[in-house]
Design an enzyme around this catalytic site. Structure first.
Site, PDB file in Angstrom:
ATOM      1  N   GLU B  60       0.814  -1.221   0.000  1.00  0.00           N
ATOM      2  CA  GLU B  60       0.000   0.000   0.000  1.00  0.00           C
ATOM      3  C   GLU B  60       0.843   1.265   0.000  1.00  0.00           C
ATOM      4  OE1 GLU B  60      -0.673  -2.642   1.846  1.00  0.00           O
ATOM      5  OE2 GLU B  60      -2.745  -3.188   1.423  1.00  0.00           O
ATOM      6  N   HIS B 129      -9.391  -5.025  11.709  1.00  0.00           N
ATOM      7  CA  HIS B 129     -10.150  -4.973  10.452  1.00  0.00           C
ATOM      8  C   HIS B 129     -11.507  -4.288  10.587  1.00  0.00           C
ATOM      9  CE1 HIS B 129      -7.271  -7.914   8.916  1.00  0.00           C
ATOM     10  NE2 HIS B 129      -7.838  -7.841   7.730  1.00  0.00           N
TER      11      HIS B 129
HETATM   12  C1  LIG Z   1      -1.891  -4.267   4.549  1.00  0.00           C
HETATM   13  C2  LIG Z   1      -2.921  -5.237   4.085  1.00  0.00           C
HETATM   14  N1  LIG Z   1      -3.325  -5.193   2.796  1.00  0.00           N
HETATM   15  C3  LIG Z   1      -4.245  -6.059   2.346  1.00  0.00           C
HETATM   16  C4  LIG Z   1      -4.803  -6.981   3.188  1.00  0.00           C
HETATM   17  C5  LIG Z   1      -5.843  -7.962   2.668  1.00  0.00           C
HETATM   18  N2  LIG Z   1      -5.235  -9.282   2.580  1.00  0.00           N
HETATM   19  C6  LIG Z   1      -5.366 -10.155   3.582  1.00  0.00           C
HETATM   20  S1  LIG Z   1      -4.516 -11.527   3.325  1.00  0.00           S
HETATM   21  C7  LIG Z   1      -3.972 -11.029   1.824  1.00  0.00           C
HETATM   22  C8  LIG Z   1      -3.093 -11.931   1.017  1.00  0.00           C
HETATM   23  C9  LIG Z   1      -1.817 -12.280   1.717  1.00  0.00           C
HETATM   24  O1  LIG Z   1      -1.135 -13.276   1.040  1.00  0.00           O
HETATM   25  P1  LIG Z   1       0.120 -14.027   1.634  1.00  0.00           P
HETATM   26  O2  LIG Z   1       0.995 -13.051   2.344  1.00  0.00           O
HETATM   27  O3  LIG Z   1       0.717 -14.807   0.548  1.00  0.00           O
HETATM   28  O4  LIG Z   1      -0.476 -14.972   2.772  1.00  0.00           O
HETATM   29  P2  LIG Z   1      -1.453 -16.224   2.627  1.00  0.00           P
HETATM   30  O5  LIG Z   1      -2.841 -15.684   2.687  1.00  0.00           O
HETATM   31  O6  LIG Z   1      -1.153 -16.912   1.353  1.00  0.00           O
HETATM   32  O7  LIG Z   1      -1.196 -17.072   3.821  1.00  0.00           O
HETATM   33  C10 LIG Z   1      -4.469  -9.756   1.550  1.00  0.00           C
HETATM   34  C11 LIG Z   1      -4.230  -9.003   0.320  1.00  0.00           C
HETATM   35  C12 LIG Z   1      -4.393  -6.969   4.530  1.00  0.00           C
HETATM   36  N3  LIG Z   1      -4.918  -7.807   5.432  1.00  0.00           N
HETATM   37  N4  LIG Z   1      -3.449  -6.111   4.953  1.00  0.00           N
END
Ligand SMILES: Cc1ncc(C[n+]2csc(CCOP(=O)(O)OP(=O)(O)O)c2C)c(N)n1
Ligand SMILES: [Mg+2]
Lengths: 334, 325
Positions: B60, B129
């Site tokens: 972000e 959240h």
């Molecule tokens: C700063 C932020 N941006 C966006 C989100 C929304 N979000 C939650 S999980 C996620 C994906 C994360 O992927 P990864 O780090 O690969 O972890 P995984 O879910 O595969 O365990 C996103 C975009 C968030 N929680 N925090």
């Protein structure tokens, strides 16, 4: 270039492997019941399942000390269970009950336990990684001999906070292991669409950190690699960034139908590299464990998981009088 | 008139503005191939292609900052944050960048960008959240802050936001994306700083915005049964704030309750109380009360969450208190 350290072969006993097998089955079964409860709206909010990645939590937790500090993102039910959390306290947390591991206040994403040296789950992607750095700093400061182990996703690897943390850890040679759980997806975005480099351990190169990637489907491989990394970090040589290649079977969270996968991708992973099946193979081939013994473990776990479900379902809601109790800490908490 | 969901109304506004102005693009996490985390941008990749509908890594601070820079270069970015909670990763870019560039450069560079996404609590999403963050953006000169969930209003206000020469913080609502309303077929824009009377009343004005308007309307129904006539005023934009509408309301009902999500301390409600007290003190027959989130981070469990959030019951009690019943 800061390369991999040697990962020595390790002798695994039958008891060890049986224990790990049991833990992985336990994580999967508890989460399957959680998924059921979610569809019945007994569990609400976000619910990110760890199914498919169990070998990482189980192998990693076995490879570090009980007093090392662990921290992860929001996909943590399996991490908590692997660290020694009970099925009852995890399930009760998911149900939002007082008996939950964080008293129904934290929820699916924010389970933590000081007793277990599990710093918790965090919901802002990448945001917890500096906390893991802080833990390593404190271990050095206190000369505790302990390390911090920080898990984060392939998606989280893109956050500036992660880069900053890696750099400071390396600059000050802190006793930290950073573990990127690369499950190929960040929500609906596949790795190659969100990352120029797809070997995520190479995030260490820019800061000169010892790093390597390995396949993290087999719990024994996870154990070996994390042990090597933890020994290195503990010895004072500096931090390590590890990347464990894995795969998540379910959608990102319970509300994601996961329509973005390539055809056959999921089935192939399940067939070829399921952590539970790989451990079962080893138990049969290397230790002569019978199918009946393995089936018996599954039955015992089924009972434990069902007990946790019933317990959580019938447990009382959180105490409303305690609503304001955790806004400020009352006095120095030892 | 078509009945549109909030997400459809927002999409219509973006689609029209993108057809109208080549400089407009949409960037954010999951906005393109996944069709949006909440399906607001559904089909937009198909129409506009991946030059203009762009998926980002989870970064972000970087991509919001990119939006500021692209706006300074003359483009018209719409940056989607998956929720406003995550915009905090980019707070520096918004506050030290977007809000300040125009003045700081003596008017040399402007920042015509929109940052949009859902704000406020959904259900059982826990501490990190569930935040309503209007006040921490409205605090800063240089930003406009819009917060609304009515489909027709959201359509008109988003179009205004996209055409506005300044950075606009545009706050939607996760729980309300499927909420339906009548949206006129012809194109229209709604100016910033114009509140809307959702319901006329004479005894007390309930001031709110975004999804708490619905709680205010339910409270007004309850109050009616008790013979209390409650007016409901939807601010729609927080900054600029429609002071005149507040003065008119207090001049008419002489009593006011402000209903907001988010914490009470230095919240938008506090600002409204101050403005009305300073500007229309003589019209007041009672102190203005605020119904806000309780002063505590969001707990996960349903029973605790319900205690924390504004509720119809709390609004009704406050209204009764100010009309002395
Ligand atoms: C700063 C932020 N941006 C966006 C989100 C929304 N979000 C939650 S999980 C996620 C994906 C994360 O992927 P990864 O780090 O690969 O972890 P995984 O879910 O595969 O365990 C996103 C975009 C968030 N929680 N925090
Ligand atoms: Mg991932």
């Amino acid at each position: 270039m800061a390369d991999k350290v040697e990962v020595p072969e390790v002798e695994i006993t039958k008891e060890q492997l049986l224990g790990w097998y049991r833990q992985m089955v336990r994580i999967r079964r508890v989460e399957e019941l959680a998924a059921k409860a979610y569809t019945l709206r007994k569990i609400k909010g976000f619910c990110h399942l760890y199914i498919g990645q169990e070998a990482i939590a189980v192998g990693s937790h076995a490879a570090v000390d009980a007093k090392d500090d662990l921290i992860s993102a929001y996909r943590i039910h399996g991490q908590v269970l692997a660290r020694g959390g009970t099925a009852r306290e995890v399930m009760a947390e998911l149900f939002g009950k007082q008996a939950g591991i964080t008293k129904g206040i934290g929820g699916s994403m924010h389970m933590a336990s000081k007793k277990l040296h599990f710093w918790g789950g965090y919901g802002i992607v990448g945001g917890h990684v500096p906390l893991g750095l802080g833990s390593a700093f404190a271990h050095r400061y206190n000369e505790s001999g302990q390390i911090s182990l920080t898990f984060f996703g392939d998606g989280a690897a893109q956050q500036g906070a992660v880069y900053e943390s890696l750099h400071m850890a390396q600059l000050w040679k802190l006793p930290a292991v950073f573990f990127c759980e690369n499950n190929y997806y960040a929500m609906g975005t596949s790795l190659d669409r969100q990352s120029y480099l797809t070997d995520m351990s190479r995030r260490g190169d820019g800061v000169g950190m010892t790093r390597w990637q390995f396949n993290a489907f087999d719990v024994v491989d996870v154990y070996k690699n994390v042990k090597a990394a933890a020994d290195y970090a503990r010895s004072g040589k500096g931090p390590v960034i590890l990347e464990g290649v894995t795969y998540r079977y379910r959608g990102h969270s319970m509300s994601d139908p996961a329509k973005y996968r390539a055809e056959g991708e999921l089935e192939e992973k399940k067939q070829k590299s399921d952590g539970i099946e790989l451990a079962a193979d080893r138990l049969r081939d290397d230790f002569g464990v019978s199918d009946a013994d393995l089936a018996k473990i599954k039955v015992e776990i089924d009972e434990e998981a069902q007990d946790a479900y019933d317990f959580a379902d019938n447990a009382p809601e959180p105490d409303e009088d305690a609503l304001y109790d955790y806004v400020y800490a009352p006095a120095e908490v030892e | 008139m078509a009945t549109l969901q909030l997400r459809e109304a927002l999409r219509r506004a973006m689609n029209e503005e993108m057809r109208r102005d080549e400089r407009v693009f949409l960037m954010g996490e999951e906005v393109a191939y996944y069709d949006g985390a909440y399906k607001v941008s559904q089909g937009m990749l198909k129409e506009f292609g991946d030059k203009r509908i762009i998926d980002t890594p989870i970064a972000e601070n970087g991509f919001v900052g990119l939006g500021v820079g692209a706006a300074m270069a003359g483009l018209r970015p719409i940056i989607e944050v998956m929720t406003w909670n995550f915009s905090l990763v980019a707070y520096d870019q918004i506050i030290n960048g977007a809000a300040k560039v125009f003045q700081m450069t003596g008017g040399e560079y402007s920042v015509p960008m929109v940052i949009r996404g859902p704000n406020g609590a959904a259900e059982n999403l826990g501490s990190q959240h569930s935040q309503a963050l209007e006040s921490i953006f409205a605090h800063f000169p240089g930003l406009h802050v819009v917060s609304t969930c009515d489909p027709a209003d959201s359509y008109g206000l988003l179009k205004t936001a996209i055409r506005d020469p300044n950075p606009v913080i545009f706050m939607e609502s996760e729980l309300m994306y499927g909420y339906k309303g009548e949206v006129p077929d012809e194109e229209y824009l709604i100016p910033f700083g114009k509140a809307k009377i959702v319901r006329e009343g004479t005894d007390v004005t309930l001031v709110s915005w975004n999804k708490q308007i619905l709680n205010c309307e339910r409270a007004a129904d309850e109050l009616k049964k008790e013979g209390i006539s409650a007016q409901v005023l939807d601010l729609r934009t927080i900054r600029p704030l429609d002071e005149q509408a507040l003065f008119d309301a207090i001049g008419k009902t002489h009593r006011m309750v402000v209903v907001q999500e988010g914490f009470p301390f230095a919240g938008v409600g506090a600002e409204i109380v101050a403005r009305v007290t300073e500007g229309a003190f003589d019209a007041l027959d009672a102190p203005i009360l605020r119904i806000t989130n309780r002063d505590i981070n969001q707990p996960y469990a349903t029973n605790l969450e319900q205690l924390v959030m504004p509720s119809v019951r709390r609004i009704v009690e406050a209204a009764r208190a100010v009309v002395n019943r």
